[in-house]
Scaffold this active site. Structure first.
Site, PDB file in Angstrom:
ATOM      1  N   HIS A   5       1.049  -1.144   0.025  1.00  0.00           N
ATOM      2  CA  HIS A   5       0.023   0.020   0.056  1.00  0.00           C
ATOM      3  C   HIS A   5       0.642   1.258   0.090  1.00  0.00           C
ATOM      4  CE1 HIS A   5       0.776  -0.923   4.011  1.00  0.00           C
ATOM      5  NE2 HIS A   5       0.865   0.234   4.383  1.00  0.00           N
ATOM      6  N   CYS A   7       0.328  -1.207  17.383  1.00  0.00           N
ATOM      7  CA  CYS A   7       1.783  -2.027  16.953  1.00  0.00           C
ATOM      8  C   CYS A   7       2.423  -0.842  16.342  1.00  0.00           C
ATOM      9  CB  CYS A   7       1.081  -2.982  15.684  1.00  0.00           C
ATOM     10  SG  CYS A   7       0.372  -2.301  14.374  1.00  0.00           S
TER      11      CYS A   7
END
Length: 689
Positions: free
Chosen positions: A65, A197
């Protein structure tokens, strides 16, 4: 706006052996649909993002992405490779590939697509349906959320579409929109959770989805706060107050942990929540049943380092944790180095090197005398330098054991200075302090004593143990090693000094401000952070700073002499890189390395090695730990020093230009089709390999 994904953007027989080929094939569909204006430019942006961190997820998923100037609207393409493709996931290659594209600046759209898709990927029925369908239209509808997914038991399973709409309108946590239970006849067990994260995208939302599914199966009311890249919506204080337990699933610092003080808490890595959410739910219930919410006790940790989960995944090994702990200490130490070193450098510039013999400014200071100001700057800078080893040790311990590690870490670092153990002693003291605190925390403690543990017992016991070890056991041996290292540096001459300079230059340019770079920098600053640094230490500092200036200066030079080899964005970055390189900010070369690491990083290392070796050969010295060209007056043999920097810059720039030119020539020979050529001079290079 068009639909996020259509059947034309789906390839259920994707012919690709590498992630680059997979991205090119899916990007070609985007270009054919008019959603990508420059195929090569877009692929270069995808490759640059891929170079930062792998985009593979556990379970056979790849999600390349990026945001790009060459994308007209948020778009998602899906491919099912004939042969699984490696996207860097720890459990193997991917058989489901999602290419996500968003226009430059569209952070909200980009992150929304990623986060909602990541949640769906935690649903086994969703991924099974994508693997099983033979209809591109159905695959597109499944991803959009327009088609229902059959759960493994044959019932309909709802979900959230990547456009942010719910497929069935139900909440996965079993709560109403206000967070209250759907059925108030019996008060459910309530848990609040936080997931986060390092990238704040995929694993953050996959962990949230896994916990929500596990809570629904267990009949538990769970409310999750996802601290992602797009920010986070803070849990309602009333929801936190009513919670019976807390689950923190994180690989980075959880923001505002104090909210959960006194609650029974399960603190693990984010992967643990993805892989065993049901176990974490039961563990939270068990802790609450045992009454582990002692009055006044803060049971959660407050740290910037990754949590030390006993059941961490294999990828989170001990070596990785050691690196994180050491980098925590070094990153907190560097501001003291910069502030103290530049003040000392300013003092030398005003009052000369004899200013170190000036009396204390507390006893004698004249406002109108330059010498008094020089003495002031020198003594303030020297005071800042006295904190280097204690801060290093304290924050290494903090990275290991959180706030309880600070006191024994600082104490151990101060003792390292007292016994002349220097930076090696600080490293040992920090690791010892963290280990001792972790050991003390594992000792069973009666509930009545838990309230005083973090304030009295842990600081007392850990400081006593670390102090004993540093004073009596390991302090003197480490001091002997430190003294030997200092004498070795002072005795380096000729070829040995040149080799050391080349090695330090390689380290400074290997990761452009990363851990290896910081090791070399800490080695150099440790040598000059003493009252009377030797000639060898001054040579090392000069070599390190000179080599660290090379990568951004080289990229700036390369974009000037051969602009056509670089994108418009890279050419703009090149202008800024002149200033960054001159200021000794090695990170100025990171945008170039991210886009083309295989050509930029080796070129930078070659130039850095040349500069480091030449600086040593020229016997250049430096007393300031930072400043770049702005501290040239404080450099010994300044003209030859600048020659060394210029030589390394020329070597790196030449190599970059040659390697990129070879790539362009090879790509031109292999891709003659006119529709694959760049639209205009904006880019003449193919995607980074």
């Amino acid at each position: 706006m068009s639909q996020l994904i259509t059947a034309d953007l789906v390839d259920l027989a994707l012919a690709a052996d590498t992630k680059e080929e997979a991205a090119r094939s899916l990007a070609g569909r985007m270009a054919a649909a008019g959603r990508v204006t420059d195929l090569e430019g877009f692929l270069a942006d995808v490759a640059a993002r891929e170079a930062q961190t792998p985009t593979g997820l556990e379970g056979g998923i790849g999600i390349p992405h990026c945001r790009s100037d060459h994308v007209t609207e948020p778009t998602l393409a899906f491919g099912r490779p004939l042969t699984p493709v490696d996207f860097g996931a720890p459990d193997g290659p991917a058989d489901l590939v999602f290419l996500i594209a968003a226009p430059a600046g569209a952070d909200g759209d980009h992150l929304s697509i990623l986060s909602t898709l990541a949640r769906e990927l935690a649903n086994e029925a969703f991924t099974a349906a994508l693997r099983g369908t033979g209809d591109p239209g159905r695959a597109a509808a499944l991803i959009r959320g327009d088609a229902s997914v059959s759960a493994p038991d044959g019932t309909a399973a709802g979900g959230t579409a990547p456009d942010g709409t719910a497929a069935d309108g139900a909440r996965a946590d079993g709560a109403g929109g206000d967070g209250t239970a759907a059925d108030d006849t019996e008060s459910p067990f309530r848990i609040v959770a936080v997931t986060s994260c390092p990238t704040g995208i995929a694993h953050t939302y996959m962990a949230a989805e896994a916990l929500e599914n596990a809570a629904r199966d267990a009949g538990v009311l769970l409310t999750v706060e996802t601290q992602g890249s797009a920010g986070f919506d803070r849990l309602d204080p009333g929801t936190v107050a009513a919670a019976d337990a807390v689950i923190l699933a994180h690989d980075v610092e959880v923001r505002d942990k104090a909210r959960f003080a006194g609650k029974p808490t399960v603190d693990v890595g984010v992967k643990a929540a993805i892989n065993r959410g049901g176990e974490l739910i039961e563990e939270a219930r068990a802790k609450a049943a045992r009454g582990e919410d002692a009055r006044g006790e803060t049971t959660v940790r407050d740290t910037a380092a990754a949590p030390m989960d006993a059941a961490a995944e294999p990828g989170d090994g001990f070596g990785t944790r050691i690196r994180v702990w050491l980098m925590t200490g070094v990153s907190h130490m560097v501001p003291f180095v910069a502030a103290g070193g530049l003040l000392i450098a300013l003092a030398f510039a005003i009052g000369g090197y004899d200013i170190t013999d000036a009396p204390s400014v507390a006893e004698h200071f004249t406002w109108t005398e330059a010498a008094s100001w020089a003495a002031l700057f020198n003594q303030v800078g020297g005071t800042a330098f006295q904190f280097l080893v204690p801060v290093l040790a304290g924050y290494i311990a903090y990275g290991m054991a959180d706030r309880p590690g600070l006191v024994p870490g600082f104490v151990g670092g101060a003792i390292a200075l007292a016994v002349n153990a220097g930076f090696l002693g600080g490293l040992a003291a920090g690791l010892l302090a963290g280990a001792v605190v972790l050991a003390v925390q594992r000792v069973p403690i009666p509930p009545v004593l838990r309230g005083i543990m973090p304030v009295v017992v842990i600081p007392l016991v850990s400081s006593a143990v670390v102090g004993f070890l540093m004073f009596v056991v390991i302090g003197k041996p480490i001091a002997t090693v430190q003294s030997g290292l200092t004498d070795w540096l002072g005795g380096l001459t000729g070829a040995n000094a040149v080799l050391l300079g080349g090695l330090l230059g390689l380290m400074m340019c290997f990761d452009l401000g990363g851990p290896v770079n910081k090791v070399a920098y800490a080695f150099a600053t440790g040598g000059i952070a003493v009252a009377d640094p030797g000639q060898g230490a001054l040579n090392v500092m000069a070599a390190v700073m000179a080599a660290g200036m090379v990568p951004p200066l080289a990229m700036a030079l390369a974009t000037t002499v051969r602009a056509r080899l670089f994108t418009k964005t890279e050419r703009e970055n090149g202008k800024a890189a002149w200033v960054l390189g001159a200021s000794f900010i090695t990170e100025g070369a990171i945008p170039f390395a991210a886009a083309d690491p295989l050509r930029v990083i080796p070129s930078a290392m070659a130039g850095g090695a040349v500069t480091g070796a030449l600086t040593m050969a020229f016997d250049a010295t430096l007393r300031a730990p930072h400043g770049g060209v702005f501290v040239v007056p404080l450099i010994g043999n300044p003209l030859l020093y600048l020659v060394a920097v210029a030589a390394g810059t020329a070597v790196s720039a030449t190599l970059v230009v040659v390697l990129k030119s070879m790539r362009v020539a090879r790509a031109g020979a292999q891709t003659p089709a006119p529709d694959a050529a760049p639209a205009e001079e904006e880019r003449v290079t193919p995607a980074a390999v």
